[in-house]
Write an enzyme that holds these catalytic residues in place. Structure first.
Site: not given
Ligand SMILES: *[C@@H]1O[C@H](CO)[C@@H](O)[C@H](O)[C@H]1NC(C)=O
Ligand SMILES: *[C@@H]1O[C@H](CO)[C@@H](O)[C@H](O)[C@H]1NC(C)=O
Length: 443
Positions: A110, A323
Site C-alpha cells: 500500500d 500512486d
C-alpha cells in the site's frame, strides 16, 4: 473519519541505527503481484477481463477517501452510486516473511499508508484469514516495544492497561479511509523479502504492528498490509540507508499482464539511468508525509497544451500524488473537463455512458475498429512524459473503450495505468521521481 494511518511514528530512524543488512547492498528485486493476476490469492477465475477492469475502476474511486487531506476539505466522489464503491488499499501484493523461523505473509503493498502489520495471535477480534495467523510466541526474534520506553513515545504509541495483546506493550492503532482498522502491539522482528535476483534479504529489528484487533473490509486471503508510503515507519523509510533511499517499480500494462509479475526494485537495482530518463522533483508535504507529491504543470493533447490549474492547490508545487494503488488517473474537476473536451475533439467517436464503470468519457468501438486517439503528454516540472495508448485508453468491453482519466474535487492522483510500461524510480535522497519507457515484462 480518519483518512490514513493515524499513528505517526516520529523520527524513528534516528533511534535505530543498526538497521541495515549486508545482503541488501547491491540492491535486490521482489515480485509485485497484481491482485487480479493468477499468481494472486485474490484472483477470481470466474471474472472476465472487463469485470476485473470495472472493479479496478471502482476501487480507484473508493481509494479517494484514503487520500483525504488531514486538514478539513472533503473529497467529492464522482457522480456514481456510493454503494458500488469497493474499498481499496492498493492494487498489488507482495510476499514477505516475518520472524525466526520466517512465517510467510501475503500482504497488500500500500503506497497510501506506512505501517507494516499482520494479524497476530492471540486474536481478540480478527477478520477470518485463510493462512495461519502469525504467532509471536513462536518467533525467537520477536520483541514488543515496551510501553515505558522512549521508543514508544517516539513512535507515538499508546499505553493502555486494558489494551489487547501483552498489556505492557506499546500499542498502535491505524484507521483506514473506510473505517477498517487495526489495533495491536508495536514490535520489532526480522523481516525477510524473497529476492528474485539472488538470496533472500533479511532485515532484523524491523518495526512491525502485531494486530490483535483488526476489522473492516480486509480480505481473508490476505494476512496484512505493507506500507510503502513516505512516513517514518514504512518499509521504504525503514530500509532507509541500506537501500540508499532508492526504490523503483515497473508495472506491466493491464493488457499484457497474463501471469507475469511486475517488479519492485531496491537500492542499486532501483537506479533509473540511461537514455530517455525524465526526472521531476518530489515535493514533500510535512503534514502528509505518506504521500509522494509531484508538480503537474500541464497536459498536452496532440499540440494543444492545457495548463493545470487546480482550484485547491493552484498551479503550485506538489499538486498531484503519484500512486501505484489507484488504477485511474484522477484530476481535479475543472481541469479534467478541459482535458476531456480536448480529447473528445480529436477522437470524435460515438460516445456511450456506462454508469457501471463511473468513467465519464467512453466510446462505442467494436473489436475490429480502431479509435483515433491523440498523443497525450504529461508535463511534470522538468519531465514531459509522453504516454502510449495503453496508458490513456482501455477497452472495458467488446464494444466500449474508455479514457483512463476521471475527475474528482480538490484532489489529483497519477494512477497506475498511466505508469505502466515505465520504469518509475524514487530517489528519496535526491528527492526526485524518474520515468523511463521500458518493457516491464523483461525485468
Ligand atoms: C525465500 O523466501 C521465500 C518466501 O518467504 C521462501 O519460500 C523461500 O524458501 C526462501 N528461500 C530461501 C533460500 O530462504
Ligand atoms: C503522435 O506521435 C507520433 C509518434 O511520436 C507521431 O508520429 C505523430 O505525428 C503524433 N501525432 C500528432 C497529431 O502529433
Amino acid at each position: 473519519m480518519a483518512a490514513l494511518a493515524t499513528t505517526a511514528f516520529a523520527l524513528f530512524l534516528l533511534c535505530v541505527s543498526i538497521f541495515s543488512s549486508v545482503s541488501a547492498k547491491g540492491g535486490f528485486t521482489i515480485d509485485l503481484i497484481h491482485r487480479d493476476s493468477p499468481r494472486s490469492p485474490f484472483y477470481n477465475p470466474a471474472e472476465t477481463p472487463s469485470q476485473r477492469l470495472e472493479n479496478a475502476f471502482r476501487r480507484s474511486f473508493g481509494r479517494l477517501s484514503h487520500f483525504k487531506p488531514t486538514t478539513s476539505s472533503s473529497v467529492a466522489q464522482p457522480n456514481q452510486a456510493e454503494s458500488t464503491i469497493i474499498n481499496n488499499r492498493g492494487e498489488y501484493l507482495m510476499e514477505l516473511a516475518i520472524g525466526t523461523p520466517p512465517v510467510p505473509i501475503k500482504a497488500i503493498a500500500d503506497t497510501g499508508s506506512d505501517l507494516i502489520w499482520t494479524q497476530c495471535k492471540p486474536c481478540d477480534d480478527c477478520y477470518t484469514q485463510t493462512d495461519p495467523l502469525f504467532d509471536p510466541s513462536k518467533s525467537s526474534t520477536y520483541k514488543t516495544v515496551p510501553c515505558s520506553s522512549n521508543q514508544c513515545t517516539e513512535l507515538k504509541g499508546r499505553c493502555s492497561s486494558e489494551g489487547s495483546g501483552s498489556g505492557s506493550a506499546c500499542q498502535y492503532e491505524v484507521n483506514y479511509g473506510d473505517q477498517s482498522y487495526t489495533i495491536g502491539d508495536i514490535a520489532v522482528d526480522t523481516l525477510t523479502l524473497a529476492s528474485t535476483t539472488g538470496r533472500n534479504v533479511s532485515f532484523p529489528k524491523t518495526i512491525i504492528g502485531c494486530g490483535h484487533n483488526n476489522d473492516g473490509t480486509f480480505d481473508k486471503k490476505g494476512s496484512g498490509i505493507v506500507g510503502l508510503g513516505g512516513g517514518d515507519e514504512s518499509l521504504i523509510t525503514q530500509l532507509g540507508t541500506s537501500i540508499d533511499g532508492k526504490f523503483s517499480y515497473c508495472l506491466i500494462p493491464f493488457a499484457s499482464e497474463g501471469d507475469q509479475t511486475s517488479k519492485l526494485n531496491f537500492g542499486d537495482k532501483a537506479v533509473v539511468s540511461g537514455s530517455g530518463v525524465l526526472s521531476t522533483p518530489i515535493v514533500k508535504d510535512q503534514t502528509r508525509k505518506t504521500f509522494f507529491f509531484l508538480t503537474l504543470e500541464a497536459i498536452s493533447v496532440d499540440n494543444t497544451k492545457i495548463p493545470f490549474s487546480s482550484s485547491s492547490s493552484g498551479s503550485g508545487e506538489g499538486n498531484i500524488i503519484i500512486d501505484s494503488g489507484t488504477t485511474l488517473t484522477i484530476l481535479e474537476q475543472s481541469f479534467y473537463s478541459e482535458l476531456e473536451e480536448a480529447v473528445d475533439k480529436v477522437v470524435g467517436g460515438e460516445r456511450v455512458s456506462d454508469p457501471q464503470i463511473g468513467i465519464p468519457l467512453c466510446y462505442k468501438v467494436s473489436l475490429s475498429q480502431d479509435l483515433k486517439v491523440p498523443n497525450i503528454t504529461v508535463h511534470f516540472t522538468g519531465a514531459d512524459v509522453k504516454l502510449e495508448q495503453q496508458n490513456t485508453f482501455v477497452r472495458v468491453s467488446d464494444d466500449t473503450v474508455c479514457f483512463a482519466f476521471a475527475p474528482a474535487q480538490s484532489l489529483s492522483i497519477y494512477g497506475n495505468l498511466a505508469q505502466a510500461g515505465f520504469l518509475v524510480g524514487y530517489d528519496l535522497k535526491g528527492k526526485a521521481v524518474s520515468f523511463k519507457p521500458s518493457d516491464c515484462t523483461k525485468f
